[in-house]
Scaffold this motif. Structure first.
Motif, PDB file in Angstrom:
ATOM      1  N   GLN A  82     -13.648 -14.681  32.713  1.00  0.00           N
ATOM      2  CA  GLN A  82     -12.283 -15.306  33.016  1.00  0.00           C
ATOM      3  C   GLN A  82     -12.301 -16.162  33.800  1.00  0.00           C
ATOM      4  N   CYS A  83     -12.883 -16.499  34.555  1.00  0.00           N
ATOM      5  CA  CYS A  83     -12.960 -17.556  35.410  1.00  0.00           C
ATOM      6  C   CYS A  83     -12.836 -19.036  34.538  1.00  0.00           C
ATOM      7  N   ILE A  84     -13.732 -19.109  33.562  1.00  0.00           N
ATOM      8  CA  ILE A  84     -13.712 -20.341  32.388  1.00  0.00           C
ATOM      9  C   ILE A  84     -12.168 -20.403  31.796  1.00  0.00           C
ATOM     10  N   SER A  85     -11.776 -19.124  31.262  1.00  0.00           N
ATOM     11  CA  SER A  85     -10.768 -19.126  30.738  1.00  0.00           C
ATOM     12  C   SER A  85      -9.592 -19.420  31.615  1.00  0.00           C
ATOM     13  N   TYR A  86      -9.441 -19.254  32.676  1.00  0.00           N
ATOM     14  CA  TYR A  86      -8.505 -19.427  33.658  1.00  0.00           C
ATOM     15  C   TYR A  86      -8.566 -20.962  34.131  1.00  0.00           C
ATOM     16  N   GLU A  87      -9.586 -21.471  34.314  1.00  0.00           N
ATOM     17  CA  GLU A  87      -9.770 -22.850  34.583  1.00  0.00           C
ATOM     18  C   GLU A  87      -9.231 -23.776  33.476  1.00  0.00           C
ATOM     19  N   ARG A  88      -9.374 -23.274  32.121  1.00  0.00           N
ATOM     20  CA  ARG A  88      -9.130 -24.275  31.006  1.00  0.00           C
ATOM     21  C   ARG A  88      -7.447 -24.098  30.822  1.00  0.00           C
ATOM     22  N   CYS A  89      -6.755 -23.031  31.503  1.00  0.00           N
ATOM     23  CA  CYS A  89      -5.497 -23.028  31.338  1.00  0.00           C
ATOM     24  C   CYS A  89      -4.728 -23.707  32.396  1.00  0.00           C
ATOM     25  N   SER A  90      -3.513 -24.325  31.772  1.00  0.00           N
ATOM     26  CA  SER A  90      -2.707 -25.548  32.648  1.00  0.00           C
ATOM     27  C   SER A  90      -1.954 -24.539  33.611  1.00  0.00           C
TER      28      SER A  90
END
Length: 297
Positions: A82-90
């Protein structure tokens, strides 16, 4: 100037390669979790039919509960991923929108198929207020507490992972801004909650404990990306001791989070070998990852 550009490109490629290796390792963890949980439930079905048959295996050694290890590992990897998914979201809207699309279409489709095959049974009406538990994906988790619902698929896991995804931004912010106080509070909280909930028989299912495992995945992603081979070997030794050495029942309650973390460290320590693997294995693994949630449903 050219040398700097070349050095920058080299570092960029190295970082991309490292993320690809990390992703491949996560997929291996997800695959193991899938196998453990599916195998566990298959054996539970066999146990109802074959009773004491040697074919029925729900645990290995003294405390190697297959279901526990699979759920713990999956939740931990979910927290890290989720860390990567969250960091990719604006923004938060984009994050929650992606999470919705990753869960509900498959959930609704599986639910509809199961309804056509068998219906609800038990005299439950289709359109009453309890159907809201199903629309929100929380029916399986609510059933753990005796709440009447239209629960058919996904068990308790779907509702729990939904709640963890919802609170993830808050957990991530705490880990990022206050890493040490949050870690100490999480450990103390886990020790207390295990003692309070150990006798309920829901150690592996209770969100009050699983939130700590989810949080552990965030910590491991942010602060322990490069796990040495020595650490991996040590984790393997500890895991063997935990699984095969008989321990008092109250001690085994704490193993739910511990086993998931140990499995994670073992796989991450394999990074040096997997770092030499190129595109094809990762592409194959990514396709497997997309199917992981559907397998759980």
């Amino acid at each position: 100037g050219k040398k700097r550009r070349g050095g920058s490109d080299g570092n960029s490629k190295k970082q991309k390669r490292g993320k690809k290796t990390l992703f491949c390792l996560w997929i291996l963890c997800v695959r193991l979790a899938m196998l453990l949980i599916v195998f566990y439930h298959m054996n539970c079905e066999w146990s109802a039919r074959l009773m004491e048959s040697p074919l029925v295996v729900t645990k290995i050694g003294a405390q190697g509960y297959l279901g526990w290890q699979g759920v713990s590992l999956f939740i931990l990897v979910s927290g890290a991923a989720q860390c990567i998914s969250y960091e990719r979201c604006s923004d938060l809207k984009t994050y929650y929108k992606k999470r919705w699309w990753s869960i509900f279409p498959s959930f609704y489709m599986a639910y509809f198929v199961c309804y056509l095959m068998g219906g609800f049974g038990g005299g439950v009406k289709l359109f009453d207020l309890s159907f809201l538990w199903t629309i929100t994906g929380l029916d399986g988790y609510a059933s753990l507490f005796g709440i009447q619902s239209h629960y058919l698929v996904g068990e308790w896991f779907i509702g729990m992972i939904l709640v963890l995804y919802i609170v993830f931004p808050v957990l991530y912010a705490l880990v990022k801004r206050y890493p040490k106080p949050t870690l100490i509070a999480a450990i103390l909280y886990y020790l207390v909650m295990v003692q309070l909930l150990g006798n309920t028989g829901r150690v592996d299912k209770d969100i009050l404990l699983n939130v700590v495992v989810f949080l552990a995945g965030i910590y491991l992603y942010r602060y322990m990306k490069n796990v040495s081979l020595r650490t991996g070997v040590a984790a393997a030794v500890v895991l063997c001791l935990v699984v095969f050495v008989p321990l008092p029942e109250r001690v085994t309650w704490y193993l739910f989070a511990v086993e998931g973390i140990l499995w994670y460290l073992i796989f991450m320590a394999a990074g040096n070998a997997l770092d030499r693997i190129k595109n094809l294995p990762c592409v194959i693994s990514e396709k497997t990852c997309r199917c992981a949630f559907k397998v759980f449903i």
